[in-house]
Design a protein around this motif. Structure first.
Motif, PDB file in Angstrom:
ATOM      1  N   VAL A 152      66.117  52.502 -58.668  1.00  0.00           N
ATOM      2  CA  VAL A 152      65.180  52.701 -57.549  1.00  0.00           C
ATOM      3  C   VAL A 152      65.121  51.636 -56.616  1.00  0.00           C
ATOM      4  CG1 VAL A 152      62.796  53.074 -56.962  1.00  0.00           C
ATOM      5  CG2 VAL A 152      63.565  53.995 -59.327  1.00  0.00           C
ATOM      6  N   ASP A 153      65.692  51.954 -55.514  1.00  0.00           N
ATOM      7  CA  ASP A 153      66.088  51.020 -54.278  1.00  0.00           C
ATOM      8  C   ASP A 153      64.729  50.670 -53.787  1.00  0.00           C
ATOM      9  OD1 ASP A 153      66.623  49.439 -52.100  1.00  0.00           O
ATOM     10  OD2 ASP A 153      68.319  50.575 -51.681  1.00  0.00           O
ATOM     11  N   GLU A 154      63.922  49.324 -53.944  1.00  0.00           N
ATOM     12  CA  GLU A 154      62.846  49.138 -53.343  1.00  0.00           C
ATOM     13  C   GLU A 154      63.050  48.258 -52.282  1.00  0.00           C
ATOM     14  OE1 GLU A 154      59.669  50.149 -56.944  1.00  0.00           O
ATOM     15  OE2 GLU A 154      59.772  48.122 -56.520  1.00  0.00           O
ATOM     16  N   ALA A 155      64.033  48.234 -51.343  1.00  0.00           N
ATOM     17  CA  ALA A 155      64.265  47.297 -50.335  1.00  0.00           C
ATOM     18  C   ALA A 155      63.323  47.290 -49.309  1.00  0.00           C
ATOM     19  CB  ALA A 155      65.537  47.727 -49.703  1.00  0.00           C
ATOM     20  N   TYR A 156      62.324  48.277 -49.217  1.00  0.00           N
ATOM     21  CA  TYR A 156      61.191  48.205 -48.294  1.00  0.00           C
ATOM     22  C   TYR A 156      59.948  48.504 -49.015  1.00  0.00           C
ATOM     23  CZ  TYR A 156      65.094  49.181 -45.335  1.00  0.00           C
ATOM     24  OH  TYR A 156      66.413  48.944 -44.715  1.00  0.00           O
ATOM     25  N   GLY A 157      59.855  48.238 -50.166  1.00  0.00           N
ATOM     26  CA  GLY A 157      58.632  48.386 -51.119  1.00  0.00           C
ATOM     27  C   GLY A 157      57.302  47.641 -50.646  1.00  0.00           C
ATOM     28  N   GLU A 158      57.814  46.262 -50.211  1.00  0.00           N
ATOM     29  CA  GLU A 158      56.537  45.334 -49.812  1.00  0.00           C
ATOM     30  C   GLU A 158      55.746  46.199 -48.730  1.00  0.00           C
ATOM     31  OE1 GLU A 158      59.407  42.804 -51.615  1.00  0.00           O
ATOM     32  OE2 GLU A 158      59.672  44.288 -50.214  1.00  0.00           O
ATOM     33  N   PHE A 159      56.309  47.046 -47.711  1.00  0.00           N
ATOM     34  CA  PHE A 159      55.795  47.583 -46.585  1.00  0.00           C
ATOM     35  C   PHE A 159      54.668  48.901 -47.272  1.00  0.00           C
ATOM     36  CE2 PHE A 159      59.266  45.436 -45.077  1.00  0.00           C
ATOM     37  CZ  PHE A 159      58.766  44.463 -44.285  1.00  0.00           C
ATOM     38  N   ALA A 160      55.284  49.177 -48.407  1.00  0.00           N
ATOM     39  CA  ALA A 160      54.632  50.539 -48.944  1.00  0.00           C
ATOM     40  C   ALA A 160      53.316  50.154 -49.901  1.00  0.00           C
ATOM     41  CB  ALA A 160      55.598  51.549 -49.591  1.00  0.00           C
ATOM     42  N   ARG A 161      53.480  48.841 -50.588  1.00  0.00           N
ATOM     43  CA  ARG A 161      52.434  48.228 -51.211  1.00  0.00           C
ATOM     44  C   ARG A 161      52.480  48.979 -52.640  1.00  0.00           C
ATOM     45  NH1 ARG A 161      51.264  43.238 -48.941  1.00  0.00           N
ATOM     46  NH2 ARG A 161      49.908  43.488 -46.947  1.00  0.00           N
ATOM     47  N   THR A 162      53.600  49.063 -52.986  1.00  0.00           N
ATOM     48  CA  THR A 162      53.855  49.731 -54.117  1.00  0.00           C
ATOM     49  C   THR A 162      55.012  49.557 -54.900  1.00  0.00           C
ATOM     50  OG1 THR A 162      53.548  52.187 -55.404  1.00  0.00           O
ATOM     51  CG2 THR A 162      54.653  52.054 -53.327  1.00  0.00           C
ATOM     52  N   THR A 163      55.281  49.698 -56.299  1.00  0.00           N
ATOM     53  CA  THR A 163      56.497  49.622 -57.172  1.00  0.00           C
ATOM     54  C   THR A 163      56.387  50.464 -58.160  1.00  0.00           C
ATOM     55  OG1 THR A 163      57.904  47.965 -58.202  1.00  0.00           O
ATOM     56  CG2 THR A 163      55.327  47.669 -58.316  1.00  0.00           C
ATOM     57  N   LEU A 192      66.035  47.624 -57.601  1.00  0.00           N
ATOM     58  CA  LEU A 192      66.633  46.806 -56.670  1.00  0.00           C
ATOM     59  C   LEU A 192      65.743  46.456 -55.494  1.00  0.00           C
ATOM     60  CD1 LEU A 192      69.279  45.560 -55.311  1.00  0.00           C
ATOM     61  CD2 LEU A 192      69.395  47.764 -54.018  1.00  0.00           C
ATOM     62  N   ARG A 193      65.586  45.060 -55.250  1.00  0.00           N
ATOM     63  CA  ARG A 193      64.678  44.359 -54.199  1.00  0.00           C
ATOM     64  C   ARG A 193      65.588  43.474 -53.525  1.00  0.00           C
ATOM     65  NH1 ARG A 193      59.526  42.852 -57.874  1.00  0.00           N
ATOM     66  NH2 ARG A 193      58.929  45.103 -58.627  1.00  0.00           N
ATOM     67  N   THR A 194      65.146  42.983 -52.302  1.00  0.00           N
ATOM     68  CA  THR A 194      65.824  42.224 -51.368  1.00  0.00           C
ATOM     69  C   THR A 194      64.917  41.243 -50.796  1.00  0.00           C
ATOM     70  OG1 THR A 194      67.273  42.292 -49.490  1.00  0.00           O
ATOM     71  CG2 THR A 194      65.673  43.661 -49.482  1.00  0.00           C
ATOM     72  N   PHE A 195      65.731  40.213 -50.410  1.00  0.00           N
ATOM     73  CA  PHE A 195      64.892  39.103 -49.339  1.00  0.00           C
ATOM     74  C   PHE A 195      65.008  39.412 -47.875  1.00  0.00           C
ATOM     75  CE2 PHE A 195      64.866  37.166 -53.715  1.00  0.00           C
ATOM     76  CZ  PHE A 195      64.174  35.799 -53.491  1.00  0.00           C
ATOM     77  N   SER A 196      65.719  40.136 -47.526  1.00  0.00           N
ATOM     78  CA  SER A 196      66.105  40.610 -46.344  1.00  0.00           C
ATOM     79  C   SER A 196      65.167  41.146 -45.210  1.00  0.00           C
ATOM     80  CB  SER A 196      67.508  41.657 -46.198  1.00  0.00           C
ATOM     81  OG  SER A 196      68.479  41.043 -46.878  1.00  0.00           O
ATOM     82  N   LYS A 197      64.358  42.082 -45.905  1.00  0.00           N
ATOM     83  CA  LYS A 197      63.129  42.475 -44.944  1.00  0.00           C
ATOM     84  C   LYS A 197      61.710  41.728 -45.090  1.00  0.00           C
ATOM     85  CE  LYS A 197      66.485  45.620 -45.248  1.00  0.00           C
ATOM     86  NZ  LYS A 197      67.290  45.866 -44.000  1.00  0.00           N
TER      87      LYS A 197
END
Length: 360
Positions: A183-194, A208-213
């Motif tokens: 599950v690619d959660e690269a944008y997960g912080e903007f959805a407030r969910t995981t 998968l998470r990233t520091f890029s966004k």
């Protein structure tokens, strides 16, 4: 010799093109419009003064692994850090794909998934999304029931379409297959969910998470995976040694230790996304699709021409109009209020001018 023995497998492979261009408003790559907070940059500069540039970095970035593990209620063995999420995506194809193995893809989605499969000789099995860009849940579950899929990538929120995937679907998918499910959660912080809670019971899940966004570090190149220790060990087998350099590790640790400082900017981007959505709805001829990420996909007739006219006005967005299932689509990253205003103003002017020209 004036010739080179190229690998015929790559004869038809086109290099990935992120289509980077200079512009006043950079709204094409889903980056954060905000730089690192001043306090974090100051702390990074202090720490860099003590860095031994002449020494190799920790091969596994264990200090950063420990920070991430503790924050997620896990152990170091449940985390692997990579040179951006892109390295970890490629390592997924290396470790779980290859000749004779199959990857299930849900297009339209991040094109790098299928590209990595192609590069590693992995067969791509596509289950296209529905007309509203939602995952064809029954189609995916029916296909994995055949038992020959080796790994699956589900993006939540999806890039470039913006929608979350339900936890219920992910749970059913994990229970229906022994394939690796990323599950690619690269944008997960903007959805407030995981889907992090699902890790406790499902060995075949990696996140998968990233520091890029959300963490404003697209220029640093840092990503990480959460997963079962045995699964993470498979990634350690194929990863490049020293792939995360000492400077990136230092920045990553500093950012992660101060990650609460990013909450105001994340909330601001969410609010701007909603404002941008309302503005787009008011523009005749623009269809904006719901988004849980830091970008919005829109459909507008003659999208390539609209892209060009926006760029002439200093606004760079991403043109997806030539991609399958994304005809006449543009992806608009959420920027600062000023950048979003320029985007809305430019889009209104471009479409009004086109309408006048058509009526003349």
């Amino acid at each position: 010799m004036d010739n080179v023995r190229f690998n015929p497998r790559f004869a038809d492979v086109a290099p990935y093109d992120a289509k980077y261009l200079p512009a006043d408003c950079l709204l094409s790559a889903n980056e954060s419009p905000y730089n690192l907070p001043d306090d974090i940059r100051y702390e990074i500069r202090k720490r860099l003064k003590r860095l031994d540039y002449n020494r190799y970095p920790d091969p596994l970035a264990n200090e950063l692994r420990d920070l991430i593990a503790e924050a997620n209620g896990l152990e170091r063995e449940n985390v692997v850090v990579g040179n951006g999420g892109d390295e970890l995506l490629f390592n997924t194809a290396l470790a779980f794909g290859g000749p004779g193995r199959k990857f299930l893809n849900c297009p339209p989605t991040f094109s790098v998934y299928a590209a990595n499969a192609e590069l590693t000789g992995t067969e791509v099995v596509n289950v296209p999304r529905l007309a509203n860009f939602r995952i064809d849940e029954m189609g995916v579950l029916t296909r994995v029931a055949e038992g020959d899929i080796d790994f699956i990538i589900v993006t939540s929120p999806n890039n470039p379409t913006g929608q979350l995937v339900s936890d219920d679907f992910i749970r059913h998918l994990l229970e229906s297959t022994d394939a690796l499910v990323m599950v690619d959660e690269a944008y997960g912080e903007f959805a407030r969910t995981t889907c992090r809670p699902l890790l406790e019971r499902h060995k075949n899940l990696v996140i998968l998470r990233t520091f890029s966004k959300a963490f404003s570090c697209a220029g640093v190149r840092l990503g990480y995976l959460l997963g079962d220790a045995a699964v993470i060990n498979e990634y350690l087998k194929v990863r490049q040694p020293y792939s995360v350099d000492a400077v990136s590790q230092l920045i990553g640790c500093t950012v992660y230790q101060n990650r609460q400082m990013f909450s105001p900017n994340i909330q601001g981007i969410i609010e701007e996304r909603d404002r941008l959505m309302e503005g787009l709805k008011e523009i005749e001829g623009v269809q904006a699709f719901p988004s849980d990420a830091n970008f919005i996909l829109v459909r507008v007739a003659g999208a390539s021409e609209v892209w060009e006219k926006l760029y002439e006005r200093g606004v760079l967005v991403r043109d997806f109009s030539h991609a399958p299932m994304l005809e006449d689509c543009l992806r608009l990253s959420v920027g600062t209020p000023k950048e979003n205003n320029a985007l809305l103003k430019g889009l209104r002017k471009v479409l009004k001018e086109r309408n006048r020209a058509q009526q003349a």
